[in-house]
Motif scaffolding. Structure first.
Motif, PDB file in Angstrom:
ATOM      1  N   THR A   1      39.918 -24.650 -14.699  1.00 41.34           N
ATOM      2  CA  THR A   1      39.868 -25.276 -16.017  1.00 41.34           C
ATOM      3  C   THR A   1      38.661 -24.830 -16.826  1.00 41.34           C
ATOM      4  OG1 THR A   1      38.615 -27.129 -15.159  1.00 41.34           O
ATOM      5  CG2 THR A   1      40.998 -27.338 -15.159  1.00 41.34           C
ATOM      6  N   ASN A   2      37.833 -23.961 -16.258  1.00 40.02           N
ATOM      7  CA  ASN A   2      36.597 -23.578 -16.931  1.00 40.02           C
ATOM      8  C   ASN A   2      36.430 -22.066 -16.858  1.00 40.02           C
ATOM      9  OD1 ASN A   2      34.026 -23.230 -17.860  1.00 40.02           O
ATOM     10  ND2 ASN A   2      33.053 -24.639 -16.449  1.00 40.02           N
ATOM     11  N   LYS A   3      36.668 -21.395 -17.991  1.00 44.50           N
ATOM     12  CA  LYS A   3      36.638 -19.930 -17.991  1.00 44.50           C
ATOM     13  C   LYS A   3      35.281 -19.370 -17.616  1.00 44.50           C
ATOM     14  CE  LYS A   3      39.277 -19.333 -21.791  1.00 44.50           C
ATOM     15  NZ  LYS A   3      39.606 -18.836 -23.102  1.00 44.50           N
ATOM     16  N   LYS A   4      34.211 -20.097 -18.011  1.00 45.78           N
ATOM     17  CA  LYS A   4      32.878 -19.557 -17.786  1.00 45.78           C
ATOM     18  C   LYS A   4      32.599 -19.417 -16.297  1.00 45.78           C
ATOM     19  CE  LYS A   4      31.077 -19.906 -22.129  1.00 45.78           C
ATOM     20  NZ  LYS A   4      30.634 -21.158 -22.748  1.00 45.78           N
TER      21      LYS A   4
ATOM     22  N   LYS B   1      41.009 -26.908  -8.753  1.00 47.06           N
ATOM     23  CA  LYS B   1      41.453 -27.846  -9.790  1.00 47.06           C
ATOM     24  C   LYS B   1      42.749 -27.363 -10.423  1.00 47.06           C
ATOM     25  CE  LYS B   1      36.731 -29.161 -10.512  1.00 47.06           C
ATOM     26  NZ  LYS B   1      35.628 -29.352 -11.379  1.00 47.06           N
TER      27      LYS B   1
END
Lengths: 243, 455
Positions: free
Chosen positions: A98-101, A148
């Motif tokens: 859920t978090n590209k970084k 996730k």
């Protein structure tokens, strides 16, 4: 007996992606009830049957070293973390779907771990930019795990999966996408469990059964250089541990 | 006509500040996170933009730019907007995001967010009671009520940060306080850490193997039925699980030890880096600055004590005082009006820039230290609230640093607040904060070498 069967695998990734839950799931086959921040490094052990089901089956202990922290930490934290990167046989890169970084930071994580490993004098061999060739001749097997998975809505799934496919191509690694709070994803017989098992087999093979002379000899030379120049540094305790 | 031109200028500058706040948010604060709720970014940038506009208006006041009526209008407008944001918008969103994180209350998010906001307003209102901050002729719903309370909170924050900063700055700059750390110390500690990790690993291997054997035996056990089978299963599993829990306790203790060793190693590494840095030219420069700042810090503490003890509030600002001294005692004649304007502009400008920069750096450090992917939204909004209140109260306190002719607009706009009270309150909190930081740093400094002796 325990030292002979030693295989060390690092679990790297940004803070909060779920490394501790993943390691707990892999080693205890249970979901971690109260995840909290990892300070320093936490280790857990998984018993793995190498070449399961064949006559050459052998049991190994796989140590999963879960190193906490973020890529942008202070240099004092980084140099202390580097202590754990010694004699690594495999790396699991964990990112948050859920978090590209967190996926982008994996390049820096792998560079941090691999640089430390291949040049024991501590000199950084690359200028920090991603270089595909480094991964091609990399002797350490990599595995990419995205966590996730359940928090991604159905509509965005294909987009996320294409992105992770590119990532696994870059690292020349297999990828697994799961949810650490659900043991169903790694149940025996699923494709994820097969990929995991294959990865561990590859790690064990590279460590104990490889007949490829060059990487071993290279690390052997580094080890002796170490002993000659920095006798106080106890990084390579005994050369026999390489074989 | 001039009003239109002035408004355009103000609006462009506000857009510029908004852009700067947006960039700061994206590049610095949310470096490692993905921005999913753009509302948070907008609210943060808006708070930053309007706070900076207030400082800009002070500068314009000193320089005499724009016409005085449009300045007054923009002051009032800015003040209303910023109070609206600080009291209504930001607390509501903080409540909303906190409630969103709690799974139980997901359905009635808006309702619970409103409830949180009402609780906040209640405590906010109650805050004004113990302080003599208003003259009785103000009604209940006047703007002064809100400003005074915001001012109290902001001044407390400013004094706390200022007190801690005044003490911490010389402590970090000066190399006198650096403990002596050799490479050998670090290596010894690292070796201990790795040994502890090895011990943890071997114990965990035993646990894993025992558990696996128990599991396998458990399967075999199921085949054994009958009386003897049951008794055997009871005795064997009991010894097995007792053994396991013993080893598990040892592992927990070892893990705690490994965490401590890790933190100590990090501490030693950072001290070693600081020692190396202090040998460079920059380090020497900072060391010298550190001595200078320690004298300044002692002077400030002394002045704060004098102010409180003798109940003294300075009547003149440093600029006018400095000019008076040079004119009267040193006999240098120069154009007072001209120079006072420029000097106060420079002084106020420096104060503004350093306070903004200092606050942003502190907020960033704070954010990195405590945020996680779940709570990042809430923390950023709390920081925006702190930032807004800080800037409003620094305008309030800056009044003291400006010559009389420029103070009037601030007094006019903010209404008849008891400014003296705020300065007194600032001195008290500054003193408390500085003294407790000295105590805290002294204890921390004392405790560290003892830990190394115990190794």
């Amino acid at each position: 007996m325990a030292s002979l069967d030693r295989v060390k695998v690092l679990v790297l990734g940004d803070s909060g992606v779920g490394k501790s839950s993943l390691v707990h799931l892999l080693c205890q086959n249970q979901v971690l009830g109260n995840p909290s921040w990892t300070v320093g490094c936490s280790v857990d052990v998984r018993i793995h049957d190498y070449k399961e089901g064949t006559p050459e089956e052998k049991t190994f202990y796989i140590e999963l070293w879960d190193v906490g922290g973020s890529v942008g930490s202070a240099s004092s934290l980084k140099s202390t973390r580097a202590v754990f990167y010694n004699s690594v046989n495999g790396i699991i890169l964990v990112h948050d779907l859920t978090n590209k970084k967190s996926s982008q930071n994996l390049y820096r994580w792998s560079l941090e771990a691999l640089n430390r490993d291949s040049s024991p004098t501590g000199v950084i061999v690359s200028n920090g930019d991603y270089d595909r060739e480094q991964f091609a001749e990399n002797p350490v097997p990599l595995l990419l795990i995205g966590t996730k998975f359940d928090q991604i809505p159905e509509s965005k799934r294909s987009e996320v999966l294409t992105r992770t496919a590119f990532l696994s191509e870059d690292f020349i690694a297999e990828e697994i996408n799961l949810d650490c709070t659900n043991p169903r994803y790694l149940a025996a017989g699923t494709s994820n469990a097969v990929k995991l098992s294959r990865f561990f087999d590859k790690v064990i093979e590279k460590r104990y059964f490889t007949r490829d002379p060059s990487p071993v000899r290279l690390s052997f030379i580094y080890c002796f250089e170490d002993e000659i120049n920095f006798p106080k540094l106890n990084k390579c305790r005994k050369p026999s541990s390489l074989f | 006509m001039s009003f239109l031109v002035d408004s355009v200028i103000m609006f462009t500058s506000q857009v510029l500040f908004f852009g700067f706040g947006w960039l700061f948010f994206m590049r610095q604060l949310f470096k490692d996170y993905e921005v999913r709720q753009y509302v948070v970014q907008v609210v943060f940038s808006v708070t930053f933009a309007f706070s900076c506009t207030m400082f800009e208006l002070i500068i314009f006041e000193i320089l005499g730019a724009l016409s005085s009526s449009s300045r007054y209008f923009h002051w009032k407008l800015n003040l209303y907007v910023i109070l609206l944001v600080l009291i209504f918008v930001v607390p509501f969103y903080i409540g909303y995001f906190v409630v969103s994180n709690i799974r139980l209350l997901q359905r009635q998010r808006l309702l619970f967010a409103c409830m949180v906001w009402f609780t906040f307003m209640y405590f906010f209102w109650k805050l004004g009671d113990p302080f003599p901050i208003l003259s009785p002729k103000h009604g209940i719903l006047s703007i002064e009520q809100l400003i005074s309370r915001v001012g109290v909170i902001g001044v407390t924050l400013m004094a706390l940060l200022s007190g801690f900063g005044a003490v911490n700055c010389p402590y970090t700059y000066m190399s006198y306080f650096l403990r002596n750390v050799t490479d050998g110390d670090i290596l010894a500690l690292e070796r201990r850490l790795l040994q502890t990790m090895d011990m943890i690993v071997s114990k965990k291997k035993r646990i894993a193997m025992t558990r696996r054997q128990m599991y396998q035996r458990g399967e075999d056990q199921n085949k054994q039925t009958g009386f003897w089978g049951m008794i055997k299963s009871v005795t064997s599993t009991q010894s097995g699980s007792e053994n396991l829990s013993l080893i598990q306790q040892e592992v927990d203790a070892l893990e705690e030890l490994s965490r401590q060793l890790f933190l100590e190693t990090v501490d030693l590494q950072s001290t070693k880096e600081r020692i190396e840095y202090s040998k460079t030219f920059q380090g020497k420069y900072f060391n010298f600055l550190g001595y200078f700042f320690s004298i300044y810090c002692v002077w400030k503490i002394f002045m704060a004590t004098i102010n409180i003890v003798f109940d003294r509030v300075g009547k003149t600002d440093p600029v006018t005082r400095g000019i008076e001294i040079t004119v009267n005692y040193l006999g240098i004649q120069f154009d007072v009006k001209f120079w006072s304007q420029h000097i106060s502009f420079i002084l106020v400008g420096i104060i503004i820039v350093t306070s903004i920069r200092g606050l942003l750096i502190t907020l960033t450090k704070f954010f990195y230290a405590i945020s996680s992917s779940k709570s990042s939204n809430v923390i950023v909004l709390v920081l925006a609230q702190i930032m807004g209140m800080y800037f409003v109260s620094s305008v309030l306190l800056m009044r003291m640093s400006m010559p009389l002719e420029y103070r009037s607009i601030v007094t006019e706009v903010l209404g008849e607040l008891q400014f003296n009270f705020y300065h007194r309150w600032f001195d008290v909190i500054f003193l408390v904060s500085a003294l407790s930081s000295i105590l805290f740093l002294y204890l921390a400094h004392k405790q560290a070498p003892e830990k190394h002796m115990a190794l």
